[in-house]
Scaffold this motif. Structure first.
Motif, short mmCIF file in Angstrom:
data_model
loop_
_atom_site.label_atom_id
_atom_site.label_comp_id
_atom_site.label_asym_id
_atom_site.label_seq_id
_atom_site.Cartn_x
_atom_site.Cartn_y
_atom_site.Cartn_z
N THR A 310 0.83 -1.21 0.00
CA THR A 310 0.00 0.00 0.00
C THR A 310 0.86 1.26 0.00
N ARG A 313 2.40 1.71 -3.45
CA ARG A 313 1.37 2.12 -4.41
C ARG A 313 1.01 3.58 -4.23
N ASN A 314 0.85 4.03 -2.98
CA ASN A 314 0.49 5.42 -2.71
C ASN A 314 1.60 6.37 -3.15
N ARG A 315 2.84 5.96 -2.93
CA ARG A 315 3.96 6.82 -3.35
C ARG A 315 3.99 6.95 -4.87
N ALA A 318 1.14 9.19 -6.09
CA ALA A 318 1.39 10.60 -5.83
C ALA A 318 2.33 11.20 -6.87
#
Length: 329
Positions: A310, A313-315, A318
């Motif tokens: 997670t 994936r978030n990095r 962004a």
């Protein structure tokens, strides 16, 4: 200190011939004014040093001048013992002592050997400051006064007071029993005990140090290599460490291994149908794990734990959003 500097000045002139005041000041790490005062002192003491004026002038010794000033000081002899790594001498605050000792060693050689050794030395470069990609190797700076005080306490077997700044905390004074000094990849460490418990302190985080007169509580003999290995093992198996299951492109395997604390499946790594390796590796903490996998970009995939997938994936999302926004504008 001045006596050692005067000896080094004479040896520099003997081995390299005429040198300018600016060059001498650079070699001796002093001002040109100090060099001029030292030249006057040598002349007053009967050393035949003379000045040559002009664009290519400087200071030189009369031809044939000989000196027996080649005795090594304690720090110079110590520097030579660890000269296998010049950066090791720097880490322990012995860089200037090593330079001075090497001048004396070269001066003690027979003249025929001296010229041969000087020529050979020009063909060798050990531990340059940058690698082939021009990345500068970072060496932690430790004030000479601090490392000298730590070194004295280690050798004398005295307790040591250090003003130590642990990571993310304000410096605090503590009294320790020093055992030895270790340098690893240009980072210096003090191995010690505190109230009987093992402690390892990074030299660059010691703000100030004071040797005491009280004897340290430590064994008379120590196997530093074994002690370091034991502490390294405890460090790798303690704290907030995390274990990650990952898929990695075989061509980037060594990069992953090089950043991990330990590889748990090294002898039985499984290969997927596409040839990628499945590996179970341990990292120091969650931040370390995320950084290591991110460096490999699309050449590695974290399979577990889910929080790491997670986070990665978030990095990535962004960064993709940032570039998408900039292209539209």
């Amino acid at each position: 200190m001045r006596a050692d500097r005067l000896v080094s000045l004479v040896l520099l002139l003997r081995q390299r011939g005429r040198l300018s005041a600016a060059t001498l000041a650079h070699e001796l790490e002093v001002s040109t004014r100090t060099v001029l005062r030292d030249i006057e002192a040598l002349s007053a003491a009967g050393v035949p040093v003379y000045a040559e004026r002009g664009r290519h002038g400087g200071f030189a010794l009369l031809p044939g001048f000989q000196t027996e000033l080649t005795g090594l000081s304690h720090d110079e002899a110590l520097a030579l013992l660890i000269a296998g790594s010049r950066r090791g001498a720097q880490a322990f605050g012995l860089g200037s002592a090593l330079a001075s000792a090497m001048l004396k060693v070269v001066d003690a050689l027979p003249e025929s050997y001296r010229n041969t050794a000087a020529g050979a030395a020009q063909r060798l470069l050990i531990d340059p400051e940058t690698d082939l990609l021009s990345r500068r190797l970072v060496t932690e700076e430790v004030p000479d006064t601090v490392v000298a005080e730590v070194r004295r306490a280690v050798f004398a077997g005295h307790k040591l007071r250090i003003h130590y700044a642990a990571k993310g905390k304000a410096p605090q004074w503590r009294t320790v029993d020093p055992i030895g000094l270790v340098t690893v990849r240009d980072q210096g460490y003090l191995l010690a005990t505190r109230s009987g418990a093992d402690r390892t302190y990074r030299l660059s985080r010691i703000v100030a140090a004071e040797e005491t007169a009280e004897p340290a509580e430590r064994p008379d003999r120590v196997d530093l290599d074994r002690t370091w290995q034991e502490r390294s093992t405890r460090f790798r198996t303690g704290g907030d460490q995390v274990t990650v299951l990952a898929r990695v492109n075989p061509t980037r395997r060594e990069e992953l291994v090089g950043t991990a604390l330990a590889v748990l499946t090294e002898e039985a790594e499984e290969a997927d149908a596409d040839g990628w390796l499945r590996m179970e590796v341990t990292f120091q903490d969650p931040r370390h794990a995320e950084w290591a996998l991110w460096q490999l970009a699309t050449n590695a995939e974290a399979l577990a734990p889910q929080w790491l997938r997670t986070a990665l994936r978030n990095r990535a999302a962004a960064i993709a959003a940032a570039y998408e926004a900039s292209s539209e504008s």
